[in-house]
Design an enzyme around this catalytic site. Structure first.
Site, PDB file in Angstrom:
ATOM      1  N   HIS A  36      -7.486  -8.494  10.143  1.00 39.55           N
ATOM      2  CA  HIS A  36      -6.811  -6.937   9.928  1.00 39.55           C
ATOM      3  C   HIS A  36      -5.233  -6.671  10.575  1.00 39.55           C
ATOM      4  O   HIS A  36      -5.712  -5.791  11.362  1.00 39.55           O
ATOM      5  CB  HIS A  36      -7.443  -5.780   9.290  1.00 39.55           C
ATOM      6  CG  HIS A  36      -6.837  -4.657   8.639  1.00 39.55           C
ATOM      7  ND1 HIS A  36      -8.225  -4.433   7.573  1.00 39.55           N
ATOM      8  CD2 HIS A  36      -6.368  -3.885   8.748  1.00 39.55           C
ATOM      9  CE1 HIS A  36      -6.724  -3.322   7.313  1.00 39.55           C
ATOM     10  NE2 HIS A  36      -6.211  -3.817   8.243  1.00 39.55           N
ATOM     11  N   HIS A  38      -1.205  -4.881  11.151  1.00 34.60           N
ATOM     12  CA  HIS A  38       0.243  -4.495  10.757  1.00 34.60           C
ATOM     13  C   HIS A  38       0.889  -5.184  11.487  1.00 34.60           C
ATOM     14  O   HIS A  38       1.280  -5.096  12.912  1.00 34.60           O
ATOM     15  CB  HIS A  38       0.142  -2.998  10.590  1.00 34.60           C
ATOM     16  CG  HIS A  38      -0.900  -2.620   9.839  1.00 34.60           C
ATOM     17  ND1 HIS A  38      -0.985  -2.275   8.416  1.00 34.60           N
ATOM     18  CD2 HIS A  38      -2.180  -2.009   9.861  1.00 34.60           C
ATOM     19  CE1 HIS A  38      -1.944  -1.800   7.396  1.00 34.60           C
ATOM     20  NE2 HIS A  38      -3.116  -1.740   8.791  1.00 34.60           N
ATOM     21  N   ARG A  40       4.174  -4.651   9.994  1.00 35.37           N
ATOM     22  CA  ARG A  40       6.028  -3.892   9.902  1.00 35.37           C
ATOM     23  C   ARG A  40       6.528  -4.709   9.658  1.00 35.37           C
ATOM     24  O   ARG A  40       6.714  -5.974   9.016  1.00 35.37           O
ATOM     25  CB  ARG A  40       6.013  -2.878  10.632  1.00 35.37           C
ATOM     26  CG  ARG A  40       5.633  -2.170  11.407  1.00 35.37           C
ATOM     27  CD  ARG A  40       4.357  -0.946  10.290  1.00 35.37           C
ATOM     28  NE  ARG A  40       3.626  -0.551  11.469  1.00 35.37           N
ATOM     29  CZ  ARG A  40       2.127   0.050  10.270  1.00 35.37           C
ATOM     30  NH1 ARG A  40       2.318  -0.406   9.616  1.00 35.37           N
ATOM     31  NH2 ARG A  40       1.707   1.149  11.364  1.00 35.37           N
ATOM     32  N   ASN A  64       1.417  -2.531   3.468  1.00 34.30           N
ATOM     33  CA  ASN A  64       1.273  -1.618   3.250  1.00 34.30           C
ATOM     34  C   ASN A  64       3.194  -1.377   3.647  1.00 34.30           C
ATOM     35  O   ASN A  64       3.657  -0.168   4.359  1.00 34.30           O
ATOM     36  CB  ASN A  64       0.801  -0.671   3.392  1.00 34.30           C
ATOM     37  CG  ASN A  64       0.539  -0.937   5.353  1.00 34.30           C
ATOM     38  OD1 ASN A  64       0.927  -2.060   5.309  1.00 34.30           O
ATOM     39  ND2 ASN A  64       0.115   0.559   5.890  1.00 34.30           N
ATOM     40  N   LYS A 122      -5.047  -6.378  -1.591  1.00 34.05           N
ATOM     41  CA  LYS A 122      -5.528  -4.535  -0.714  1.00 34.05           C
ATOM     42  C   LYS A 122      -5.526  -3.685  -1.278  1.00 34.05           C
ATOM     43  O   LYS A 122      -4.529  -3.092  -1.628  1.00 34.05           O
ATOM     44  CB  LYS A 122      -4.464  -4.427  -0.002  1.00 34.05           C
ATOM     45  CG  LYS A 122      -5.096  -3.379   1.528  1.00 34.05           C
ATOM     46  CD  LYS A 122      -5.712  -3.736   2.269  1.00 34.05           C
ATOM     47  CE  LYS A 122      -6.246  -2.410   3.062  1.00 34.05           C
ATOM     48  NZ  LYS A 122      -5.849  -1.994   3.768  1.00 34.05           N
ATOM     49  N   HIS A 159      -9.020  -0.196   1.495  1.00 34.99           N
ATOM     50  CA  HIS A 159      -9.693   1.154   2.858  1.00 34.99           C
ATOM     51  C   HIS A 159     -10.234   2.054   1.647  1.00 34.99           C
ATOM     52  O   HIS A 159      -9.646   2.741   0.981  1.00 34.99           O
ATOM     53  CB  HIS A 159      -7.992   1.523   2.386  1.00 34.99           C
ATOM     54  CG  HIS A 159      -7.517   2.612   3.656  1.00 34.99           C
ATOM     55  ND1 HIS A 159      -6.986   2.652   4.978  1.00 34.99           N
ATOM     56  CD2 HIS A 159      -8.299   4.069   3.833  1.00 34.99           C
ATOM     57  CE1 HIS A 159      -7.528   3.690   5.877  1.00 34.99           C
ATOM     58  NE2 HIS A 159      -8.207   4.675   4.793  1.00 34.99           N
ATOM     59  N   HIS A 197     -11.911  -2.460   8.458  1.00 38.52           N
ATOM     60  CA  HIS A 197     -12.118  -0.592   9.484  1.00 38.52           C
ATOM     61  C   HIS A 197     -13.356  -0.323   9.698  1.00 38.52           C
ATOM     62  O   HIS A 197     -12.886   1.386   9.032  1.00 38.52           O
ATOM     63  CB  HIS A 197     -10.804  -0.204   9.497  1.00 38.52           C
ATOM     64  CG  HIS A 197     -10.137  -0.051   8.709  1.00 38.52           C
ATOM     65  ND1 HIS A 197     -11.212   0.399   7.557  1.00 38.52           N
ATOM     66  CD2 HIS A 197      -8.750   0.087   8.089  1.00 38.52           C
ATOM     67  CE1 HIS A 197      -9.617   1.010   6.309  1.00 38.52           C
ATOM     68  NE2 HIS A 197      -8.237   0.145   7.103  1.00 38.52           N
ATOM     69  N   LEU A 242      -6.957   6.277  10.705  1.00 34.45           N
ATOM     70  CA  LEU A 242      -7.172   6.114   9.536  1.00 34.45           C
ATOM     71  C   LEU A 242      -8.317   4.759   9.294  1.00 34.45           C
ATOM     72  O   LEU A 242      -7.423   4.035   9.205  1.00 34.45           O
ATOM     73  CB  LEU A 242      -6.265   7.250   8.465  1.00 34.45           C
ATOM     74  CG  LEU A 242      -5.725   8.040   8.336  1.00 34.45           C
ATOM     75  CD1 LEU A 242      -5.065   8.416   7.528  1.00 34.45           C
ATOM     76  CD2 LEU A 242      -7.269   8.921   8.004  1.00 34.45           C
ATOM     77  N   ASP A 270      -6.829  -4.092  12.935  1.00 35.21           N
ATOM     78  CA  ASP A 270      -5.501  -2.893  12.859  1.00 35.21           C
ATOM     79  C   ASP A 270      -4.523  -2.332  13.333  1.00 35.21           C
ATOM     80  O   ASP A 270      -4.466  -0.964  13.560  1.00 35.21           O
ATOM     81  CB  ASP A 270      -6.779  -1.729  12.377  1.00 35.21           C
ATOM     82  CG  ASP A 270      -6.476  -0.885  11.123  1.00 35.21           C
ATOM     83  OD1 ASP A 270      -5.327  -1.666  10.062  1.00 35.21           O
ATOM     84  OD2 ASP A 270      -6.757   0.509  10.563  1.00 35.21           O
ATOM     85  N   HIS A 274       3.626   2.093  15.603  1.00 35.32           N
ATOM     86  CA  HIS A 274       4.103   2.974  14.944  1.00 35.32           C
ATOM     87  C   HIS A 274       5.019   3.680  16.282  1.00 35.32           C
ATOM     88  O   HIS A 274       4.530   3.222  17.648  1.00 35.32           O
ATOM     89  CB  HIS A 274       3.602   4.809  14.105  1.00 35.32           C
ATOM     90  CG  HIS A 274       2.750   4.273  13.388  1.00 35.32           C
ATOM     91  ND1 HIS A 274       3.717   4.428  12.200  1.00 35.32           N
ATOM     92  CD2 HIS A 274       1.145   3.982  13.113  1.00 35.32           C
ATOM     93  CE1 HIS A 274       2.403   4.608  11.231  1.00 35.32           C
ATOM     94  NE2 HIS A 274       1.239   3.825  11.082  1.00 35.32           N
TER      95      HIS A 274
END
Ligand code: DOR
Ligand code: ZN
Length: 367
Positions: A36, A38, A40, A64, A122, A159, A197, A242, A270, A274
């Site tokens: 899992h 991210h 970007r 996402n 997902k 999620h 998660h 989250l 996860d 950012h």
């Protein structure tokens, strides 16, 4: 003085080495995968991918983006951009996913399956988290897609939080289990589902109560911290993710699950980069960046629990087996030695604040 008390609990001493003075402990495991992640898009890719590729052979890439990765065509183009960001000396395989919407068709699921590039789809409940606006508004809207996924054995990644504003933010996972996930698993018992998660004892108990088609990922932050970390001496936006961190009893339940060796539980960082200013804001984004020490944080958690001998199972075996993929053939070696995480890492033209910024991590990946 011996610095190596943790090793007395190791069942498989073959994997551990003590060097001559000064005493260090090393642990060699089959190279892990991150189920899992991210990463970007655009400039950010080359900032974050080397951290993951140094440690992990493969990663399930979350879809996402804005706009989201809803088709095989978009996923294939995204995959190419990721591959271009892998440093030439590293081997890393991105495992792509599709973002489900109310409009996802069985034909799109079939295309995804046939492409050989898409490893899962997902489910983001609309409004649950970062870039989930296009997510699913009613679970029955995706029944046709889920039926196709069950037929093609394409796993559903979930999620697991309700978005009902009347539900307390700390209860959203448990209510999701009751209202959505338990009925979904009953309706599609052969659909492979990863409860992503997980953060609560209720989630651990639920996963244990299900058949072997349902597994779960656990993040390093949920193994290492409880919700006090969010408020330690003031508001700590870099601990906000989250599902949000929960109380200590839940952390302990997650740790027990992770070190149990049960094949239903596996590694998913996860890691969610950012920009610093998006986090340090009056309305900060959810997401914790952990890729810079993505396996080291788990080593810390397992070491503290006296269960380093279970790290390989959780990090390198269980996920691959759940996805029906071969286990990696090479290894990584971790050394028990403090190092200080930089205050920031670049993120494209911006900067991110990593987990443990300015503080020590107690394990280091040396190969
Ligand atoms: O903390 C989170 N960050 N949780 C999610 O579900 C999404 C992720 C992100 O994309 O930033
Ligand atoms: Zn995520």
């Amino acid at each position: 003085m011996q610095k190596s008390d943790a090793i007395s609990t190791i069942n498989r001493p073959l994997h551990l080495t003590h060097c001559a003075q000064p005493v260090t402990t090393t642990l060699t495991i089959i190279r892990p995968d991150d189920w899992h992640l991210h990463v970007r898009d655009g400039e950010a890719l080359s900032s974050v991918i080397p951290h993951t590729a140094q440690r992990f052979a493969r990663a399930i890439i979350m879809p996402n983006l804005a706009p989201p990765v809803t088709t095989t065509e978009l996923a294939s183009a995204y995959r190419q951009r990721i591959i271009r960001a892998i440093p030439p000396n590293m081997h890393f395989k991105p495992l792509m996913t599709l973002y489900l919407t109310d409009q996802t068709t069985p034909a799109e699921i079939k295309r995804a399956h046939n492409s050989g590039l898409i490893y899962a789809c997902k489910l983001y409940p609309a409004g649950a988290t970062t870039h989930s606006e296009s997510g699913v508004t009613r679970i029955d809207a995706i029944y046709p897609a889920l039926e196709a996924m069950q037929a093609h054995q394409l796993p559903l990644l979930v999620h697991g939080e309700v978005v009902d504003p009347d539900i307390d933010v700390f209860d959203r996972e448990q209510v999701f289990i009751e209202r959505i996930l338990a009925p979904l698993h009953q309706r599609y018992p052969q659909l492979r589902i990863v409860f992503e998660h997980i953060t609560t004892r209720a989630a651990v108990d639920f996963v244990l109560s299900c058949n072997d088609k349902l597994g779960a990922t656990i993040t390093p932050q949920h193994l290492l911290y409880n919700r006090n970390a969010l408020f330690h001496g003031g508001l700590r936006p870099h601990f906000y993710c989250l599902p949000v961190l929960k109380r200590e009893t839940h952390r302990q339940a997650l740790l027990e699950a992770a070190i149990s060796g049960n094949p239903k539980f596996f590694l998913g960082t996860d890691s969610a980069p950012h920009g610093k200013h998006q986090k340090e804001s009056a309305c900060g984004c959810a997401g914790i960046y952990s890729a810079h020490a993505g396996i080291e944080f788990y080593a810390e958690a397992f070491d503290a629990a006296g269960s380093l001998d279970k790290l390989e199972t959780f990090a390198s075996l269980n996920g691959a087996r759940f996805y029906g993929l071969a286990v990696n053939t090479d290894t990584i070696t971790l050394e028990k030695q403090d190092w200080t995480v930089p205050a920031e890492y670049p993120l494209g033209n911006s900067a991110l604040v990593p987990l443990r910024a300015g503080d020590n991590v107690h394990w280091r990946c040396i190969t």
